[in-house]
Design a protein around this motif. Structure first.
Motif, PDB file in Angstrom:
ATOM      1  N   ASP A 216       0.828  -1.201   0.000  1.00 42.88           N
ATOM      2  CA  ASP A 216       0.000   0.000   0.000  1.00 42.88           C
ATOM      3  C   ASP A 216       0.866   1.256   0.000  1.00 42.88           C
ATOM      4  OD1 ASP A 216      -1.946   1.869   0.285  1.00 42.88           O
ATOM      5  OD2 ASP A 216      -2.686   1.153   2.218  1.00 42.88           O
ATOM      6  N   PHE A 217       0.705   2.097  -1.028  1.00 40.24           N
ATOM      7  CA  PHE A 217       1.433   3.360  -1.125  1.00 40.24           C
ATOM      8  C   PHE A 217       0.663   4.496  -0.456  1.00 40.24           C
ATOM      9  CE2 PHE A 217       4.027   1.103  -4.022  1.00 40.24           C
ATOM     10  CZ  PHE A 217       5.162   1.857  -4.289  1.00 40.24           C
ATOM     11  N   THR A 218      -0.445   4.182   0.174  1.00 42.70           N
ATOM     12  CA  THR A 218      -1.276   5.232   0.768  1.00 42.70           C
ATOM     13  C   THR A 218      -0.520   6.123   1.747  1.00 42.70           C
ATOM     14  OG1 THR A 218      -3.259   3.856   0.520  1.00 42.70           O
ATOM     15  CG2 THR A 218      -3.402   5.697   2.059  1.00 42.70           C
ATOM     16  N   PRO A 219       0.329   5.577   2.655  1.00 44.89           N
ATOM     17  CA  PRO A 219       1.029   6.465   3.593  1.00 44.89           C
ATOM     18  C   PRO A 219       1.899   7.507   2.905  1.00 44.89           C
ATOM     19  CG  PRO A 219       1.161   4.193   4.346  1.00 44.89           C
ATOM     20  CD  PRO A 219       0.596   4.150   2.956  1.00 44.89           C
ATOM     21  N   LEU A 220       2.534   7.144   1.789  1.00 44.10           N
ATOM     22  CA  LEU A 220       3.361   8.103   1.071  1.00 44.10           C
ATOM     23  C   LEU A 220       2.502   9.202   0.455  1.00 44.10           C
ATOM     24  CD1 LEU A 220       5.929   9.207  -0.148  1.00 44.10           C
ATOM     25  CD2 LEU A 220       5.814   7.433  -1.918  1.00 44.10           C
ATOM     26  N   LEU A 221       1.411   8.806  -0.197  1.00 43.88           N
ATOM     27  CA  LEU A 221       0.532   9.805  -0.795  1.00 43.88           C
ATOM     28  C   LEU A 221      -0.074  10.704   0.277  1.00 43.88           C
ATOM     29  CD1 LEU A 221      -0.832  10.970  -3.284  1.00 43.88           C
ATOM     30  CD2 LEU A 221      -2.591   9.199  -3.091  1.00 43.88           C
ATOM     31  N   GLU A 222      -0.450  10.136   1.404  1.00 42.34           N
ATOM     32  CA  GLU A 222      -1.014  10.946   2.488  1.00 42.34           C
ATOM     33  C   GLU A 222       0.013  11.945   3.014  1.00 42.34           C
ATOM     34  OE1 GLU A 222      -4.387   7.959   4.410  1.00 42.34           O
ATOM     35  OE2 GLU A 222      -2.336   7.924   5.195  1.00 42.34           O
TER      36      GLU A 222
END
Length: 312
Positions: A216-222
């Motif tokens: 999951d790349f979500t933490p980077l985008l967030e």
């Protein structure tokens, strides 16, 4: 004292000596080296103590495990240099780096931050050299607009120590470098880049970036979105289109693994010197739209993976 070098140490017994030796062998010598043992459970702490016996510039601190940000903050609070820099204990500095970088700072007293090149993943097939070139940005917002979000790293920069008077790395957060750089940029320091020197970043299979691949790349985008929001940046403005496309790229990978879309869609200009791959992404965003571009990216990745598996 001119420079404080902060090296957080956590279970890097196999690489710590290489890291420390690369610093102690530098031609520039007006520094203190702070090794912050963040509750290591291997022999890292003992190795740090042993190394410090041979050089008065070394200071070793042992603390309970609190994470990378906590270890860096611990070092910042004990740093005595006019400037401060960070080196991860599984990385190293190329010979002559500090002499070149600090000579540039001495010649430009107005610089609050100086960024220098990085060799990423040395010895691997995907080895890459990032070179920011010789540039000056009297306002760090201009650096962000030009360079984008792709190298908001702490480790290839020398900072005036006063910058951290009211700035700390956020504890318990992933991509703490990006979030911290956002806080620093908000102070609008004078930032410069140089083609001299070299930080050597060794790939860590257990690092945050490594564990993102296929996940999951979500933490980077967030973290990117939080940084942009905190700085009051409107990515619809042409000035910030490169920043938007940096986030667009991470959005594609986020959608690939989660199906989530966190980025707002808007068109961007073609005026930047993009390569063919980036031009294709700009075209997909502008013509297809964000959702369709994400779906297309996922389909193409699936086709590519299936072809790769069929060829085995």
């Amino acid at each position: 004292m001119k420079l404080s070098i902060i090296v957080p140490v956590y279970n890097t017994e196999k690489t710590l000596e290489r890291c420390v030796d690369s610093i102690l062998r530098q031609d520039f010598t007006d520094f203190e080296l702070l090794l912050v043992d963040d509750g290591s459970t291997d022999g890292s702490g003992l190795l740090a103590d042993k190394t410090a016996l041979n050089d008065a510039r070394l200071g070793v601190f042992h603390k309970a495990n609190g994470g990378l940000s906590d270890a860096r903050n611990y070092g910042i609070e004990r740093a005595r240099g006019e400037y401060v820099t960070f080196v991860d204990s599984d990385d190293e500095l190329a010979p002559g780096t500090l002499a070149q970088v600090m000579a540039t700072i001495d010649a430009h007293k107005e610089y609050d931050i100086l960024e220098y090149p990085v060799t990423e993943r040395p010895g691997r097939p995907d080895e890459h050299i990032f070179n920011p070139g010789d540039n000056e940005y009297a306002d760090a917002y201009d650096w962000l607009a030009c360079q984008g979000l792709t190298h908001c790293w702490a480790c290839n920069k020398v900072f005036r120590r006063q910058i951290f008077d009211d700035v700390r790395f956020p504890k318990g957060r992933k991509f703490e470098d990006m979030l911290t750089m956002g806080r620093i940029i908000s102070k609008r320091p004078f930032m410069a880049t140089t083609a001299c020197g070299m930080y050597i970043y060794h790939w860590n299979d257990n690092g945050i970036t490594a564990t993102l691949h296929g996940h999951d790349f979500t933490p980077l985008l967030e973290a990117q979105l939080e940084t942009v929001k905190s700085l009051g940046i409107d990515t619809r403005e042409r000035r910030w289109h490169k920043v938007y496309m940096d986030m667009f790229d991470i959005q594609l990978h986020t959608y690939l693994t989660t199906g989530r879309i966190l980025l707002d869609r808007h068109r961007v200009a073609f005026s930047k010197p993009y390569n063919a791959k980036n031009i294709a992404k700009v075209f997909a965003n502008n013509v297809l739209g964000l959702k369709a571009a994400c779906r297309l990216f996922k389909t193409m990745k699936s086709i590519s993976n299936n072809a790769r598996l069929a060829g085995k």
